[in-house]
Design a protein around this motif. Structure first.
Motif, short mmCIF file in Angstrom:
data_model
loop_
_atom_site.label_atom_id
_atom_site.label_comp_id
_atom_site.label_asym_id
_atom_site.label_seq_id
_atom_site.Cartn_x
_atom_site.Cartn_y
_atom_site.Cartn_z
N ALA A 105 -6.25 -5.00 8.44
CA ALA A 105 -6.14 -6.26 7.71
C ALA A 105 -5.33 -7.28 8.50
N THR A 140 -5.00 0.93 7.49
CA THR A 140 -5.51 -0.13 6.62
C THR A 140 -4.73 -1.42 6.83
N LEU A 152 -8.28 3.01 0.94
CA LEU A 152 -7.58 3.10 2.21
C LEU A 152 -8.54 3.56 3.31
N LEU A 153 -8.40 2.98 4.48
CA LEU A 153 -9.23 3.40 5.61
C LEU A 153 -8.69 4.72 6.16
N LYS A 186 0.32 4.08 -2.69
CA LYS A 186 0.01 5.46 -2.34
C LYS A 186 1.00 6.43 -2.97
N ASN A 226 -7.74 7.22 4.69
CA ASN A 226 -6.64 7.67 3.84
C ASN A 226 -5.28 7.38 4.48
N LEU A 284 0.82 -1.21 0.00
CA LEU A 284 0.00 0.00 0.00
C LEU A 284 0.85 1.26 0.00
N THR A 310 -5.03 6.30 -3.91
CA THR A 310 -5.36 6.21 -2.48
C THR A 310 -6.76 5.65 -2.24
#
Length: 65
Positions: free
Chosen positions: A48, A44, A36-37, A28, A39, A24, A33
């Protein structure tokens, strides 16, 4: 019992966290983006990794039951 399950499952959680953190971060940097949780790459990847830990704990629990 919960501690033993967490120790047995920690590898999956850490592996998913580190893999997503690297993937990620690269994504990014390219400007993509979406997904993404909050941002945030760290948030994120942590979510996970935590989910992977819980799933592996459940798998180990039912495999040993």
């Amino acid at each position: 019992m919960i501690q033993q399950l967490a120790l047995q499952s920690a590898g999956a959680g850490v592996g998913v966290f580190l893999g997503l953190l690297i993937g990620l971060t690269l994504r990014k940097r390219k400007g993509r983006t979406e997904g993404l949780l909050g941002n945030s790459v760290i948030l994120t990847a942590s979510a996970a990794g935590g989910l992977a830990l819980v799933v592996m704990m459940a798998i180990n629990y039912f495999a040993n039951a």
